[in-house]
Design an enzyme around this catalytic site. Sequence first.
Site, mmCIF file in Angstrom:
data_model
loop_
_atom_site.group_PDB
_atom_site.id
_atom_site.type_symbol
_atom_site.label_atom_id
_atom_site.label_comp_id
_atom_site.label_asym_id
_atom_site.label_seq_id
_atom_site.Cartn_x
_atom_site.Cartn_y
_atom_site.Cartn_z
ATOM 1 N N LYS A 91 40.701 -67.227 40.319
ATOM 2 C CA LYS A 91 40.476 -68.509 39.623
ATOM 3 C C LYS A 91 40.894 -69.687 40.496
ATOM 4 O O LYS A 91 40.160 -70.651 40.637
ATOM 5 C CB LYS A 91 41.283 -68.576 38.306
ATOM 6 C CG LYS A 91 40.935 -67.506 37.290
ATOM 7 C CD LYS A 91 41.646 -67.748 35.963
ATOM 8 C CE LYS A 91 43.155 -67.644 36.032
ATOM 9 N NZ LYS A 91 43.663 -66.293 36.317
ATOM 10 N N ARG A 132 45.571 -70.465 27.811
ATOM 11 C CA ARG A 132 46.041 -69.093 28.020
ATOM 12 C C ARG A 132 46.199 -68.340 26.700
ATOM 13 O O ARG A 132 46.494 -67.156 26.701
ATOM 14 C CB ARG A 132 47.434 -69.111 28.642
ATOM 15 C CG ARG A 132 47.548 -69.289 30.154
ATOM 16 C CD ARG A 132 47.009 -68.132 30.930
ATOM 17 N NE ARG A 132 47.866 -67.617 31.979
ATOM 18 C CZ ARG A 132 48.066 -68.181 33.160
ATOM 19 N NH1 ARG A 132 47.508 -69.332 33.447
ATOM 20 N NH2 ARG A 132 48.819 -67.590 34.063
ATOM 21 N N ARG A 175 49.052 -60.521 47.837
ATOM 22 C CA ARG A 175 49.391 -61.944 47.797
ATOM 23 C C ARG A 175 50.912 -62.140 47.864
ATOM 24 O O ARG A 175 51.390 -63.095 48.458
ATOM 25 C CB ARG A 175 48.839 -62.571 46.511
ATOM 26 C CG ARG A 175 49.043 -64.076 46.442
ATOM 27 C CD ARG A 175 48.262 -64.705 45.321
ATOM 28 N NE ARG A 175 48.897 -64.530 44.040
ATOM 29 C CZ ARG A 175 48.352 -64.919 42.876
ATOM 30 N NH1 ARG A 175 47.164 -65.469 42.846
ATOM 31 N NH2 ARG A 175 49.002 -64.753 41.755
ATOM 32 N N ARG A 205 55.241 -65.589 46.048
ATOM 33 C CA ARG A 205 55.438 -66.094 44.686
ATOM 34 C C ARG A 205 56.455 -65.234 43.950
ATOM 35 O O ARG A 205 56.408 -64.009 44.027
ATOM 36 C CB ARG A 205 54.099 -66.062 43.937
ATOM 37 C CG ARG A 205 53.374 -67.380 43.980
ATOM 38 C CD ARG A 205 52.037 -67.294 43.330
ATOM 39 N NE ARG A 205 52.091 -66.932 41.907
ATOM 40 C CZ ARG A 205 51.098 -67.177 41.055
ATOM 41 N NH1 ARG A 205 50.017 -67.793 41.468
ATOM 42 N NH2 ARG A 205 51.191 -66.815 39.800
ATOM 43 N N ARG A 237 52.467 -59.653 33.505
ATOM 44 C CA ARG A 237 51.412 -60.678 33.465
ATOM 45 C C ARG A 237 50.082 -60.083 32.994
ATOM 46 O O ARG A 237 49.329 -60.724 32.254
ATOM 47 C CB ARG A 237 51.271 -61.354 34.825
ATOM 48 C CG ARG A 237 52.384 -62.379 35.055
ATOM 49 C CD ARG A 237 52.612 -62.659 36.513
ATOM 50 N NE ARG A 237 51.495 -63.320 37.136
ATOM 51 C CZ ARG A 237 51.201 -63.214 38.432
ATOM 52 N NH1 ARG A 237 51.943 -62.471 39.222
ATOM 53 N NH2 ARG A 237 50.188 -63.867 38.924
HETATM 54 P P1 AMP Z 1 49.164 -68.961 37.222
HETATM 55 O O1 AMP Z 1 49.403 -69.591 38.549
HETATM 56 O O2 AMP Z 1 48.050 -69.597 36.449
HETATM 57 O O3 AMP Z 1 49.018 -67.456 37.309
HETATM 58 O O4 AMP Z 1 50.488 -69.225 36.344
HETATM 59 C C1 AMP Z 1 51.743 -68.759 36.758
HETATM 60 C C2 AMP Z 1 52.690 -68.738 35.573
HETATM 61 O O5 AMP Z 1 52.840 -70.057 35.047
HETATM 62 C C3 AMP Z 1 52.245 -67.887 34.389
HETATM 63 O O6 AMP Z 1 52.580 -66.522 34.534
HETATM 64 C C4 AMP Z 1 52.995 -68.553 33.242
HETATM 65 O O7 AMP Z 1 54.366 -68.193 33.267
HETATM 66 C C5 AMP Z 1 52.910 -70.024 33.623
HETATM 67 N N1 AMP Z 1 51.716 -70.675 33.076
HETATM 68 C C6 AMP Z 1 50.667 -71.196 33.770
HETATM 69 N N2 AMP Z 1 49.768 -71.731 32.955
HETATM 70 C C7 AMP Z 1 50.241 -71.557 31.689
HETATM 71 C C8 AMP Z 1 49.756 -71.896 30.405
HETATM 72 N N3 AMP Z 1 48.580 -72.512 30.222
HETATM 73 N N4 AMP Z 1 50.525 -71.552 29.327
HETATM 74 C C9 AMP Z 1 51.708 -70.925 29.481
HETATM 75 N N5 AMP Z 1 52.223 -70.575 30.664
HETATM 76 C C10 AMP Z 1 51.494 -70.887 31.773
#
Ligand code: AMP
Length: 188
Positions: A14, A89, A128, A134, A145
């Site tokens: 994404k 989400r 990654r 990360r 996740r």
């Molecule tokens: P991502 O980079 O989109 O995979 O997000 C990394 C982490 O940030 C996720 O595992 C959540 O802990 C948090 N996160 C990102 N976007 C959201 C969202 N829309 N709602 C809740 N937590 C989020």
Amino acid sequence: MTRLIFLGPPGAGKGTQAKKLSEKCGVPHISTGDILRTAVALKTSLGLEADAYMTRGDLVPDKLILGLIGERLTAEDTASGWILDGFPRNVEQATFLDELLVELMQPYECVINLEVPDEIIISRLIQRSSIEGRADDNEEAIANRLEVYRQRTEPLIAFYRGRQKLVSVDGNQPIENVTSALTDIVQA
Ligand code: AMP
């Protein structure tokens, strides 16, 4: 007018694709994950609250995210389009977004569901972790996740299919092929 929402499991691509499309279309790429990681790095109050959830691979509470998205989508640079990556989400966030966009008179064009098989996702995320370092790319957080994705985010596929806005794209192909499939959709 480019207004797109990216759906898909962690590691589906994404972020990579949203970034490329945002450059191509000249609209901001809004990644809630990036916003939160910056907040954590800067130790802002948002970052301090979000940190533990993110490290575990849990969603951060909606109350930390909704206001932030509300502000971001009323900023001047998003008036002519945006690409959302990592939001919504869960169904509560998607419902909030629907209401916000009606209020702002900014209907979204479509929701792109990037489809990638589980085993590919896991190997991508492990790879990654050694490149980006990360905090949530370790084995335990990855498993959580994926579980959180299945429980909370996957229902959005039906949510948007019901609104006739869902377009599925095979995310298990070379990056350039995914980008060109997406470009075709956006230009259609
Ligand atoms: P991502 O980079 O989109 O995979 O997000 C990394 C982490 O940030 C996720 O595992 C959540 O802990 C948090 N996160 C990102 N976007 C959201 C969202 N829309 N709602 C809740 N937590 C989020």
